[in-house]
Design an enzyme around this catalytic site. Sequence first.
Site, short mmCIF file in Angstrom:
data_model
loop_
_atom_site.label_atom_id
_atom_site.label_comp_id
_atom_site.label_asym_id
_atom_site.label_seq_id
_atom_site.Cartn_x
_atom_site.Cartn_y
_atom_site.Cartn_z
N TYR A 168 8.56 0.94 0.34
CA TYR A 168 8.03 0.07 -0.96
C TYR A 168 7.23 -0.47 -1.45
O TYR A 168 6.47 -1.45 -0.91
CB TYR A 168 9.26 -0.45 -1.10
CG TYR A 168 9.48 -1.06 -2.58
CD1 TYR A 168 9.51 -0.19 -3.90
CD2 TYR A 168 9.76 -2.72 -3.04
CE1 TYR A 168 9.91 -1.43 -4.81
CE2 TYR A 168 9.30 -3.37 -4.11
CZ TYR A 168 9.77 -2.42 -4.97
OH TYR A 168 9.41 -3.35 -6.32
N ASP A 182 -0.45 -1.69 3.51
CA ASP A 182 0.70 -2.42 1.92
C ASP A 182 1.67 -3.46 3.65
O ASP A 182 1.74 -2.97 3.93
CB ASP A 182 1.58 -1.61 1.21
CG ASP A 182 2.44 -2.50 0.22
OD1 ASP A 182 2.14 -3.87 0.93
OD2 ASP A 182 2.61 -2.18 -0.48
N LYS A 193 3.99 -11.59 -0.82
CA LYS A 193 4.85 -12.59 0.01
C LYS A 193 4.37 -13.90 1.00
O LYS A 193 3.93 -14.92 -0.09
CB LYS A 193 5.95 -11.90 0.88
CG LYS A 193 6.51 -10.79 -0.28
CD LYS A 193 7.51 -10.09 0.53
CE LYS A 193 8.64 -9.47 -1.11
NZ LYS A 193 8.03 -7.17 -0.63
C1 LIG Z 1 7.79 -7.03 -2.16
C2 LIG Z 1 7.06 -5.92 -1.99
C3 LIG Z 1 5.90 -5.32 -2.72
C4 LIG Z 1 6.15 -6.22 -4.00
O1 LIG Z 1 5.44 -7.04 -4.32
P1 LIG Z 1 5.87 -8.09 -5.51
O2 LIG Z 1 5.81 -8.82 -5.14
O3 LIG Z 1 7.82 -8.22 -5.89
O4 LIG Z 1 5.92 -7.85 -6.76
C5 LIG Z 1 4.73 -4.15 -2.39
N1 LIG Z 1 5.27 -3.88 -1.02
C6 LIG Z 1 6.25 -4.04 0.03
C7 LIG Z 1 6.22 -3.34 1.33
C8 LIG Z 1 7.08 -4.50 -0.54
O5 LIG Z 1 8.04 -5.43 0.48
#
Ligand SMILES: *Cc1c(COP(=O)(O)O)cnc(C)c1O
Length: 434
Positions: free
Chosen positions: A143, A231, A260
């Site tokens: 994701y 990511d 995060k």
């Molecule tokens: C949560 C998440 C995102 C998106 O971040 P948001 O602040 O919710 O837009 C992108 N990549 C990873 C791996 C994530 O866990």
Amino acid sequence: MDDLNMAMWERATTVIPGGVNSPVRSFASVGGVPYFVQRAKGAYVYDLNGRGYIDYVQSYGASILGHADPRVTRAVSQAAEKGTTYGAPTEGEVLLAEEVVRRVRGVDMVRLVSSGTEATMTALRLARGATGRDKVVKFDGCYHGHSDQLLAAAGSGVAALGLAGSAGVSQGAVADTLVVPYNEVPVLDDETACVIVEPVAANMGLVPPRDGFLEGLRRECDRVGAILIFDEVITGFRVAKGGITDVIIDVTPDLFCFGKVIGGGLPIGAVAGRRDLMEELSPLGSIYQAGTLSGNPIATAAGLVVLNSLDEPSYAMLDGRSKFLAEGLEKVISDAGFSVQVQRYGPLLSLFFSDHAVTNYAEAKKSVAGGAYPYFFHAMLQRGVALAPGPYEVIFPSLAHSWDDIELTVDLASAAAAQAWSSWSSKLVPTSKP
Ligand SMILES: *Cc1c(COP(=O)(O)O)cnc(C)c1O
């Protein structure tokens, strides 16, 4: 007794689609009505009825120190006193960027944004602009936020809702997004702008990279001149002081995405990487990127105090607790009768009701299809332990989870697993008959 959660749920669903502002918060995949959080402290959240839960959601990893840590709340209120947003640069942005540069090998420059989604969007645009190519390779079950181009076969809430991507995403938007299985190195061609990957997959449950997987991606990107994007929105500053490249020392991506943890519970994200690439962003370069609230002074103050509170002993402490939790959960859940794998990578862990290790999204989906998670989830919730209301989310112990909290969690899990087993296995019998 009046159930205040239920009453609020009725109001919420009247004015907010599905009653939630992010689908992972919904109980759609486990059934029932969500608890509404009234307040939180340390390892605990409290709902509207005043009931406390040991919280392993921790804002899906945004809170690593635990809730309402006094260092963070002080930094936030001090920053707010000085104004909440200016539309002009601040020292706080520089301090946070310097801290990221100091911590993360391979990062020379940082552009702050307001969410993880914005970070991955920006990284993709940068990769495409810098290479002059369109094609993006992502991995099934990873994701990367909710932008159109990355909503092909995504994990997390998209996975829990069983959507292949999303309605409203045009064919054109995903036409250049190639989705391949996690843990297999794809053969790239010279139309590939970038490969984006969660270096430890944490949105299809916790699926660690196989030995050689990330190294293989680096090699393949180098062979065709594509950009490698890690990511690290979940792994960044959670698995180690400098993120995943502290652990996997022989791979350096070209770009990193953070979110995060880096915002200390406030909205922030970052794209970071090599100077020559980063300098292609506007206003220096021709790749446009902007944001009214980017580098917000309250968010940078919170992020900075969190990063400054995380040292080597913090990571050793998180690792030790998550190891105890993982081993404890695996033992009590299998003692109850389930086939279970508790997969762990440093402080991150997740449950798969499966008789073998899960290495990709196809296997994760197979284990979820067994349907055990909702039973275990509710049995835990009844006992005062909040896991995420979806089978693809990971468990996030924080630095506020004491040994007592962790040991209590395992004890409660023992009884919860027994209850879950008896309801799940009796449900299973009729449907498994021919
Ligand atoms: C949560 C998440 C995102 C998106 O971040 P948001 O602040 O919710 O837009 C992108 N990549 C990873 C791996 C994530 O866990």
